[in-house]
Design a protein around this motif. Sequence first.
Motif, mmCIF file in Angstrom:
data_model
loop_
_atom_site.group_PDB
_atom_site.id
_atom_site.type_symbol
_atom_site.label_atom_id
_atom_site.label_comp_id
_atom_site.label_asym_id
_atom_site.label_seq_id
_atom_site.Cartn_x
_atom_site.Cartn_y
_atom_site.Cartn_z
ATOM 1 N N ILE A 47 -17.385 -3.498 27.656
ATOM 2 C CA ILE A 47 -18.348 -4.333 27.990
ATOM 3 C C ILE A 47 -18.025 -5.548 27.113
ATOM 4 O O ILE A 47 -18.405 -7.260 27.716
ATOM 5 C CB ILE A 47 -19.441 -3.468 26.958
ATOM 6 N N MET A 48 -17.217 -6.000 26.114
ATOM 7 C CA MET A 48 -17.067 -6.951 25.195
ATOM 8 C C MET A 48 -16.120 -8.347 26.086
ATOM 9 O O MET A 48 -16.957 -9.471 26.258
ATOM 10 C CB MET A 48 -16.250 -6.838 24.161
ATOM 11 N N MET A 49 -15.745 -7.784 27.007
ATOM 12 C CA MET A 49 -15.193 -8.527 27.699
ATOM 13 C C MET A 49 -15.284 -9.100 29.181
ATOM 14 O O MET A 49 -14.769 -9.426 30.281
ATOM 15 C CB MET A 49 -13.441 -8.010 28.465
ATOM 16 N N ASN A 50 -16.585 -7.980 29.740
ATOM 17 C CA ASN A 50 -17.361 -9.007 31.077
ATOM 18 C C ASN A 50 -16.653 -7.100 31.894
ATOM 19 O O ASN A 50 -16.634 -8.022 33.135
ATOM 20 C CB ASN A 50 -17.757 -9.460 31.192
ATOM 21 N N TYR A 51 -15.875 -6.291 32.040
ATOM 22 C CA TYR A 51 -15.055 -5.446 32.990
ATOM 23 C C TYR A 51 -16.313 -5.063 34.343
ATOM 24 O O TYR A 51 -17.158 -5.101 33.220
ATOM 25 C CB TYR A 51 -14.013 -5.213 32.528
ATOM 26 N N ASN A 52 -15.703 -4.939 34.867
ATOM 27 C CA ASN A 52 -16.369 -4.111 35.622
ATOM 28 C C ASN A 52 -15.873 -2.405 35.076
ATOM 29 O O ASN A 52 -14.873 -2.568 34.606
ATOM 30 C CB ASN A 52 -15.948 -3.618 37.011
ATOM 31 N N MET A 53 -17.032 -1.886 35.817
ATOM 32 C CA MET A 53 -16.670 -0.492 34.308
ATOM 33 C C MET A 53 -16.539 0.790 35.575
ATOM 34 O O MET A 53 -16.499 2.237 35.470
ATOM 35 C CB MET A 53 -18.556 0.115 34.210
ATOM 36 N N PHE A 54 -16.391 0.354 36.834
ATOM 37 C CA PHE A 54 -15.076 1.584 37.715
ATOM 38 C C PHE A 54 -14.640 2.416 36.987
ATOM 39 O O PHE A 54 -13.983 3.496 37.406
ATOM 40 C CB PHE A 54 -14.698 0.585 39.080
ATOM 41 N N MET A 55 -13.418 1.467 36.558
ATOM 42 C CA MET A 55 -12.597 2.059 35.784
ATOM 43 C C MET A 55 -12.931 3.448 34.277
ATOM 44 O O MET A 55 -12.368 4.754 34.844
ATOM 45 C CB MET A 55 -11.612 1.422 35.223
ATOM 46 N N LEU A 56 -14.247 3.503 34.454
ATOM 47 C CA LEU A 56 -15.085 3.953 33.201
ATOM 48 C C LEU A 56 -15.382 5.105 34.377
ATOM 49 O O LEU A 56 -15.107 6.547 33.642
ATOM 50 C CB LEU A 56 -15.980 3.527 32.474
ATOM 51 N N MET A 57 -15.491 5.415 35.689
ATOM 52 C CA MET A 57 -16.085 6.597 36.387
ATOM 53 C C MET A 57 -14.506 7.103 36.264
ATOM 54 O O MET A 57 -15.086 8.585 36.631
ATOM 55 C CB MET A 57 -17.039 5.880 37.387
ATOM 56 N N VAL A 58 -13.338 6.695 37.038
ATOM 57 C CA VAL A 58 -12.203 7.652 37.324
ATOM 58 C C VAL A 58 -11.512 8.254 35.985
ATOM 59 O O VAL A 58 -11.703 9.501 36.360
ATOM 60 C CB VAL A 58 -11.146 6.087 37.741
ATOM 61 N N PHE A 59 -11.799 7.485 34.838
ATOM 62 C CA PHE A 59 -11.735 8.476 33.662
ATOM 63 C C PHE A 59 -12.579 9.926 33.697
ATOM 64 O O PHE A 59 -11.392 10.084 33.287
ATOM 65 C CB PHE A 59 -11.988 7.209 32.575
ATOM 66 N N LEU A 60 -13.542 9.206 33.591
ATOM 67 C CA LEU A 60 -14.210 10.327 33.382
ATOM 68 C C LEU A 60 -14.321 11.818 34.338
ATOM 69 O O LEU A 60 -14.381 12.631 34.180
ATOM 70 C CB LEU A 60 -16.153 10.179 33.342
ATOM 71 N N VAL A 61 -14.033 11.033 35.537
ATOM 72 C CA VAL A 61 -13.307 12.864 36.857
ATOM 73 C C VAL A 61 -12.285 13.250 36.205
ATOM 74 O O VAL A 61 -12.230 14.620 36.253
ATOM 75 C CB VAL A 61 -13.426 11.691 37.833
ATOM 76 N N PHE A 62 -11.197 12.039 36.084
ATOM 77 C CA PHE A 62 -10.469 12.322 35.566
ATOM 78 C C PHE A 62 -10.806 13.954 33.966
ATOM 79 O O PHE A 62 -9.950 14.547 34.089
ATOM 80 C CB PHE A 62 -8.745 11.952 35.042
ATOM 81 N N THR A 63 -11.506 13.448 33.603
ATOM 82 C CA THR A 63 -11.743 14.151 32.380
ATOM 83 C C THR A 63 -12.672 15.390 32.427
ATOM 84 O O THR A 63 -12.252 16.668 32.075
ATOM 85 C CB THR A 63 -13.312 13.449 31.550
ATOM 86 N N VAL A 64 -13.526 15.334 33.265
ATOM 87 C CA VAL A 64 -13.960 16.648 34.090
ATOM 88 C C VAL A 64 -13.259 17.393 34.836
ATOM 89 O O VAL A 64 -13.109 18.631 34.614
ATOM 90 C CB VAL A 64 -15.673 15.946 34.807
ATOM 91 N N CYS A 65 -12.722 17.079 35.124
ATOM 92 C CA CYS A 65 -11.489 17.560 35.202
ATOM 93 C C CYS A 65 -9.837 18.476 34.473
ATOM 94 O O CYS A 65 -9.947 19.735 34.943
ATOM 95 C CB CYS A 65 -10.350 17.257 36.591
ATOM 96 N N GLU A 66 -9.799 17.601 33.478
ATOM 97 C CA GLU A 66 -9.268 17.830 32.647
ATOM 98 C C GLU A 66 -9.828 19.430 31.930
ATOM 99 O O GLU A 66 -9.177 20.681 31.099
ATOM 100 C CB GLU A 66 -9.167 17.354 31.650
ATOM 101 N N GLY A 67 -11.360 18.848 31.612
ATOM 102 C CA GLY A 67 -12.581 20.210 31.028
ATOM 103 C C GLY A 67 -12.307 21.591 31.366
ATOM 104 O O GLY A 67 -12.297 22.529 31.164
ATOM 105 N N ALA A 68 -12.406 21.231 33.291
ATOM 106 C CA ALA A 68 -12.081 22.721 34.367
ATOM 107 C C ALA A 68 -11.079 23.335 34.124
ATOM 108 O O ALA A 68 -11.270 24.493 34.228
ATOM 109 C CB ALA A 68 -12.779 21.566 35.317
ATOM 110 N N LEU A 69 -10.135 22.808 34.411
ATOM 111 C CA LEU A 69 -9.170 23.113 33.686
ATOM 112 C C LEU A 69 -8.915 23.829 32.170
ATOM 113 O O LEU A 69 -8.311 24.923 33.057
ATOM 114 C CB LEU A 69 -7.871 22.427 34.385
ATOM 115 N N GLY A 70 -9.267 23.472 31.944
ATOM 116 C CA GLY A 70 -8.892 23.603 30.636
ATOM 117 C C GLY A 70 -9.276 25.201 30.783
ATOM 118 O O GLY A 70 -9.289 26.595 29.529
ATOM 119 N N LEU A 71 -10.859 25.074 30.880
ATOM 120 C CA LEU A 71 -11.776 26.530 30.525
ATOM 121 C C LEU A 71 -11.405 27.480 31.870
ATOM 122 O O LEU A 71 -11.270 28.515 31.397
ATOM 123 C CB LEU A 71 -13.452 25.759 31.041
ATOM 124 N N SER A 72 -11.210 27.010 32.840
ATOM 125 C CA SER A 72 -10.009 27.859 33.514
ATOM 126 C C SER A 72 -8.912 29.179 32.495
ATOM 127 O O SER A 72 -9.005 30.426 33.034
ATOM 128 C CB SER A 72 -9.892 27.847 35.025
#
Length: 92
Positions: A47-72
């Motif tokens: 937000i401070m550097m006015n970058y595109n937020m696409f990388m945050l969506m990729v980071f959230l996808v990997f986070t959800v996959c990591e959480g699902a793997l941990g729960l399994s």
Amino acid sequence: MMKFLFTLMFFVGNMIFVSKHKHLLIVLLSLEFIVLSIYLMMLIYMIMMNYNMFMLMVFLVFTVCEGALGLSILVSMIRTHSNDYFQSYNLL
């Protein structure tokens, strides 16, 4: 001030991860707390550097996959050993 708060969140999550290594659930929760603090640091930085937020969506996808793997892993460990203690889990 916000950077200090997120850095403090990151180090508290790391301290819990290192000190509470008896239960798998606590380890998974501390890892999710670390990921949440990294996400918030990246969000503020982008937000401070006015970058595109696409990388945050990729980071959230990997986070959800990591959480699902941990729960399994947690569910399979509880089904086979009936608890989530690491001491009752024999790696050999």
